[in-house]
Write a protein that holds these residues in place. Sequence first.
Motif, PDB file in Angstrom:
ATOM      1  N   ASP A  38       0.804  -1.032  -0.073  1.00  0.00           N
ATOM      2  CA  ASP A  38       0.043  -0.063  -0.024  1.00  0.00           C
ATOM      3  C   ASP A  38       0.814   1.187   0.043  1.00  0.00           C
ATOM      4  N   ASP A  39       0.487   2.301  -0.251  1.00  0.00           N
ATOM      5  CA  ASP A  39       0.918   3.576  -0.277  1.00  0.00           C
ATOM      6  C   ASP A  39       1.539   3.856   1.107  1.00  0.00           C
ATOM      7  N   PRO A  40       2.661   4.361   1.344  1.00  0.00           N
ATOM      8  CA  PRO A  40       3.198   4.612   2.473  1.00  0.00           C
ATOM      9  C   PRO A  40       2.663   5.909   3.105  1.00  0.00           C
ATOM     10  N   ALA A  41       2.712   6.227   4.486  1.00  0.00           N
ATOM     11  CA  ALA A  41       2.547   7.448   4.914  1.00  0.00           C
ATOM     12  C   ALA A  41       3.325   8.571   4.749  1.00  0.00           C
ATOM     13  N   VAL A  42       3.120   9.679   4.089  1.00  0.00           N
ATOM     14  CA  VAL A  42       4.308  10.642   3.982  1.00  0.00           C
ATOM     15  C   VAL A  42       3.912  11.935   4.631  1.00  0.00           C
ATOM     16  N   ASP A  66       3.694   0.184   8.014  1.00  0.00           N
ATOM     17  CA  ASP A  66       3.821  -0.734   9.391  1.00  0.00           C
ATOM     18  C   ASP A  66       3.052  -2.106   8.828  1.00  0.00           C
ATOM     19  N   ARG A  67       3.220  -3.065   9.638  1.00  0.00           N
ATOM     20  CA  ARG A  67       2.541  -4.193   9.575  1.00  0.00           C
ATOM     21  C   ARG A  67       3.006  -4.943   8.193  1.00  0.00           C
ATOM     22  N   ASN A  75       5.023  -8.089  11.245  1.00  0.00           N
ATOM     23  CA  ASN A  75       4.666  -6.774  11.838  1.00  0.00           C
ATOM     24  C   ASN A  75       5.747  -5.698  11.800  1.00  0.00           C
ATOM     25  N   VAL A  76       6.614  -6.035  10.555  1.00  0.00           N
ATOM     26  CA  VAL A  76       7.711  -5.082  10.259  1.00  0.00           C
ATOM     27  C   VAL A  76       7.423  -3.762  10.108  1.00  0.00           C
ATOM     28  N   GLY A  77       8.171  -2.712  10.758  1.00  0.00           N
ATOM     29  CA  GLY A  77       7.899  -1.396  10.309  1.00  0.00           C
ATOM     30  C   GLY A  77       9.074  -0.973   9.488  1.00  0.00           C
ATOM     31  N   VAL A  78       8.725   0.091   8.451  1.00  0.00           N
ATOM     32  CA  VAL A  78       9.806   0.638   7.622  1.00  0.00           C
ATOM     33  C   VAL A  78       9.615   2.267   7.858  1.00  0.00           C
ATOM     34  N   ARG A  79      10.911   2.920   8.125  1.00  0.00           N
ATOM     35  CA  ARG A  79      10.880   4.420   8.320  1.00  0.00           C
ATOM     36  C   ARG A  79      11.933   5.068   7.488  1.00  0.00           C
ATOM     37  N   ALA A  80      11.676   6.323   6.858  1.00  0.00           N
ATOM     38  CA  ALA A  80      12.717   6.835   6.198  1.00  0.00           C
ATOM     39  C   ALA A  80      12.452   8.348   6.647  1.00  0.00           C
ATOM     40  N   GLY A 107      17.577   5.183   6.242  1.00  0.00           N
ATOM     41  CA  GLY A 107      16.257   4.568   6.123  1.00  0.00           C
ATOM     42  C   GLY A 107      16.486   3.507   7.335  1.00  0.00           C
ATOM     43  N   THR A 108      15.390   2.888   7.820  1.00  0.00           N
ATOM     44  CA  THR A 108      15.203   2.217   8.907  1.00  0.00           C
ATOM     45  C   THR A 108      14.137   1.082   9.029  1.00  0.00           C
ATOM     46  N   VAL A 109      14.719  -0.015   9.402  1.00  0.00           N
ATOM     47  CA  VAL A 109      13.841  -1.249   9.390  1.00  0.00           C
ATOM     48  C   VAL A 109      13.352  -1.423  10.675  1.00  0.00           C
ATOM     49  N   GLN A 110      12.141  -1.761  11.488  1.00  0.00           N
ATOM     50  CA  GLN A 110      12.103  -1.923  12.922  1.00  0.00           C
ATOM     51  C   GLN A 110      11.400  -3.211  12.873  1.00  0.00           C
ATOM     52  N   VAL A 111      12.034  -4.160  13.673  1.00  0.00           N
ATOM     53  CA  VAL A 111      11.575  -5.640  14.275  1.00  0.00           C
ATOM     54  C   VAL A 111      10.981  -5.276  15.747  1.00  0.00           C
TER      55      VAL A 111
END
Length: 264
Positions: A38-42, A66-67, A75-80, A107-111
């Motif tokens: 899906d489109d990420p939140a920006v 997320d998720r 439930n992995v999260g991606v942040r940038a 860029g970050t991946v969150q476990v």
Amino acid sequence: MIGLVAAIVLLVAVDYAAAATAEYQVSSRLRQQLALPDDPAVKINGFPFLTQALGGDYQRVEVSADRLTVGQMNNVGVRAQLYHVRLPLGEVLSGTLRSIHIDDLQGTVQVTDEDLRRQLRGVTKLKVQPVDPGALDAALANSKDAMPGSSVTGITPDQAVRLVATTDVLGQKTEVSVIAVLQLAGRQIQISPRDIRLGSGPAATRLPDTVQASLRRMFTLQIDPGELPFDVTPTTLRAVDTAIQVSGVAHNVTVAAGGGTGDS
């Protein structure tokens, strides 16, 4: 005065509408590049937005999703965090954005602890927490209460994580507190337990020697968090409340309309 107030309200409304349009354009392009379902939140930071839009230079843009499913984790999260994102105003307004140039990004991946718990067979509850210097000093001072062979000597807070888990110890569901070292093994997260106790806080006591080896094996993990956003190389690993984050940086990245990237 009424006319002035109306003009200000109209300007603010136009500003927010223009920001929403730009955020949608960026989100659509990044969905392809990050291979998201899906489109990420920006979120484009800074007000007024129009001054950034006219210059085509957006100082800081936050991206999150997320998720996400990565291997056995769901439930992995991606942040940038994107700094100085270059978007031609005409292409934004017409919906024909061809590419996005980013001066600098992280860029970050969150476990999450939820996904981490699934990797620990026999653990029914798990909390992931950062470790502060005071906790390390206390563990070192009270090392007689830790499992034999435990040592937090030489560990710094930025390379440590505390895992508070509920698991079976000698036939009883028991809370176990673990201070572990976080390390990067290539692109994977390595968790190595260094201090294991029965219970947590001041009531923590030494675990019986007979369960020492099995618990060490249980909490020794190597996790593949998947690719970081924009294919950046992971360089930083840290624990935060409820999650472990792996991050990296990149410079001069271009995201094309087809989802490809280039950097230098």
